[in-house]
Each structure stands twice: as C-alpha cells, then as structure tokens.
Design a protein around this motif. Structure first.
Motif, PDB file in Angstrom:
ATOM      1  N   ASP A   1       0.409  -1.163   0.327  1.00 36.70           N
ATOM      2  CA  ASP A   1      -0.276  -0.469  -0.048  1.00 36.70           C
ATOM      3  C   ASP A   1       0.792   1.807   0.303  1.00 36.70           C
ATOM      4  O   ASP A   1       0.126   2.100  -0.833  1.00 36.70           O
ATOM      5  CB  ASP A   1      -0.735   0.121   1.186  1.00 36.70           C
ATOM      6  CG  ASP A   1      -2.455  -0.752   1.583  1.00 36.70           C
ATOM      7  OD1 ASP A   1      -2.891  -1.345   0.001  1.00 36.70           O
ATOM      8  OD2 ASP A   1      -3.027  -1.152   2.253  1.00 36.70           O
TER       9      ASP A   1
ATOM     10  N   ARG B   1       2.902   1.944  -3.201  1.00 39.55           N
ATOM     11  CA  ARG B   1       1.149   2.665  -4.381  1.00 39.55           C
ATOM     12  C   ARG B   1       1.138   3.961  -4.069  1.00 39.55           C
ATOM     13  O   ARG B   1       0.883   4.645  -5.390  1.00 39.55           O
ATOM     14  CB  ARG B   1       0.305   1.808  -3.865  1.00 39.55           C
ATOM     15  CG  ARG B   1       0.189  -0.197  -4.470  1.00 39.55           C
ATOM     16  CD  ARG B   1      -0.985  -0.851  -3.968  1.00 39.55           C
ATOM     17  NE  ARG B   1      -1.161  -2.022  -4.356  1.00 39.55           N
ATOM     18  CZ  ARG B   1      -0.733  -2.674  -3.937  1.00 39.55           C
ATOM     19  NH1 ARG B   1      -1.265  -2.702  -2.443  1.00 39.55           N
ATOM     20  NH2 ARG B   1      -1.198  -4.409  -3.613  1.00 39.55           N
TER      21      ARG B   1
ATOM     22  N   ASP C   1       0.587  -3.633 -10.169  1.00 43.68           N
ATOM     23  CA  ASP C   1       0.974  -2.348  -9.651  1.00 43.68           C
ATOM     24  C   ASP C   1       2.232  -1.088  -9.623  1.00 43.68           C
ATOM     25  O   ASP C   1       2.332  -0.309  -9.712  1.00 43.68           O
ATOM     26  CB  ASP C   1       0.194  -3.023  -8.104  1.00 43.68           C
ATOM     27  CG  ASP C   1      -0.908  -3.377  -8.221  1.00 43.68           C
ATOM     28  OD1 ASP C   1      -1.920  -3.341  -8.581  1.00 43.68           O
ATOM     29  OD2 ASP C   1      -1.297  -3.183  -6.594  1.00 43.68           O
TER      30      ASP C   1
END
Length: 211
Positions: free
Chosen positions: A43, A46, A103
C-alpha cells in the motif's frame, strides 16, 4: 526533513518490484511477507508511486538480474546471495516470478535501468548516466530489500553526490533485524532523509503544480 522535492530534479527509484518478492506465490514472498505486511509495504509503495507520478516526478525501475542459464558459470567469486539466487532460480527470466508485480509496471516514458548483478543499482549499470542526463539531484527509494539492494544502492548514490531519501514503510526485508540494521544503524550515516510514506507525500508540492 528536506521538503524540496522538485519534479525537475527528483526521481523515484522502484527497486526490484518482482513477483518473486512482492506477490503471493513468489519464491521469496514467504520470507518477506511478515515484515511487508507489518509495514504495509504494498500500500505504501502504491501511495508513493501514485504521488510522484501525479507531480511529474520521474520514475526509474531498478531491477535485479533476471536469472538465466549459465549465469555465474566460471565466476571466481560469486557471493553467497548470487549462489542462492542461481540455485533457486530467483527472478528467473521468462517466468512469472521474474516479472514486475502488476501494480508496479513502468508507464510510457518511465525508465527501466539495466539489471544489477549484485546489490547496487549503480554498479555496472546505466543508472548514474540516466540520472545525470535527466539532471536529477535527489533520489527517493522504495522496494526491496532493505539491507541489500536498497541499502547498497542508497549508499552508492550518496557516494556519487546525490541527495538520498528512504521511505521506510515502502521498503521491507526478510526479518525485523534487517530493517533495524538499515534504518537505525546504517541509514543515519548516509541518508539525508528517512521518512514514512505519509511524511514524504505531505512534503511534495500539490498535485498538478509545476516545479
């Protein structure tokens, strides 16, 4: 903390975002999972990547050598890590594990640096050349692994005269002791800033602001 992350002189280095490191089913994910989940690695990676992209900060992907047949054959002094990588075929060329996590894929215009054979993203690659040609003075590092490729690349960067920022919760390792070694023992001797993802993104200019 330095808050001068101008888009025309700052670059984000995404180090070794391979499936083998970051994805369920990756060969090294079982070793990284506990620390990665504790710090919120994915997270926060990202978050940082989205924030830098929205500010026009250049992104460079800094990948480890993808293992191929014949690697290290006849080498006089392969390191223990290189021997282990060869034996387990970590980041194997042509394999899912040797692909980047979905990602963390380069977008058009983002740069993929030549693959590094050991721990430094600078040694025997074009990273320094690319940074200098794009007039980069400050680098921000995220990815894997704290006490190997992150630590070594960051140290090398400082030796070459770059301003170095480590985003400590967008970086992980295999054991808590490795994180301690990097962020509490080593980084204070070379890094100009060691910050969280929140602290870093708060220090950036507003999205859409030219700098």
């Amino acid at each position: 903390m330095d808050d001068g992350y101008a888009s025309d002189s700052t670059a984000l280095l995404v180090v070794d975002p391979y499936n083998d490191f970051l994805s369920e089913g990756g060969k090294l994910w079982p070793r990284a999972k506990a620390v990665a989940e504790q710090v919120g690695l994915l997270d926060h990676m990202r978050q940082v990547l989205a924030a830098t992209r929205s500010r026009g900060i250049r992104t460079l992907f800094v990948p480890h050598r993808r293992t191929a047949p014949g690697d290290y054959d006849g080498w006089a002094f392969p390191s223990p890590s290189q021997a282990a990588t060869r034996g387990a075929r970590i980041f194997e060329a042509g394999s899912w594990g040797g692909e980047f996590h979905p990602d963390f894929q380069p977008l058009d215009g983002e740069l993929r640096v030549q693959e590094h054979w050991s721990a430094s993203g600078f040694a025997n690659t074009d990273l320094d050349l690319l940074l200098k040609q794009h007039r980069i003075a400050k680098i921000v590092l995220i990815g894997m692994r704290a006490n190997t490729c992150i630590d070594t690349t960051a140290r090398f960067a400082q030796e070459l005269g770059y301003h170095v920022t480590l985003v400590r919760d967008a970086i992980a390792a295999f054991r808590p002791a490795e994180m301690t070694a990097t962020f509490e023992v080593n980084a204070p001797t070379y890094a100009h800033a060691v910050v969280t993802a929140d602290e870093f993104t708060e220090a950036l200019p507003p999205a859409g602001t030219a700098s």
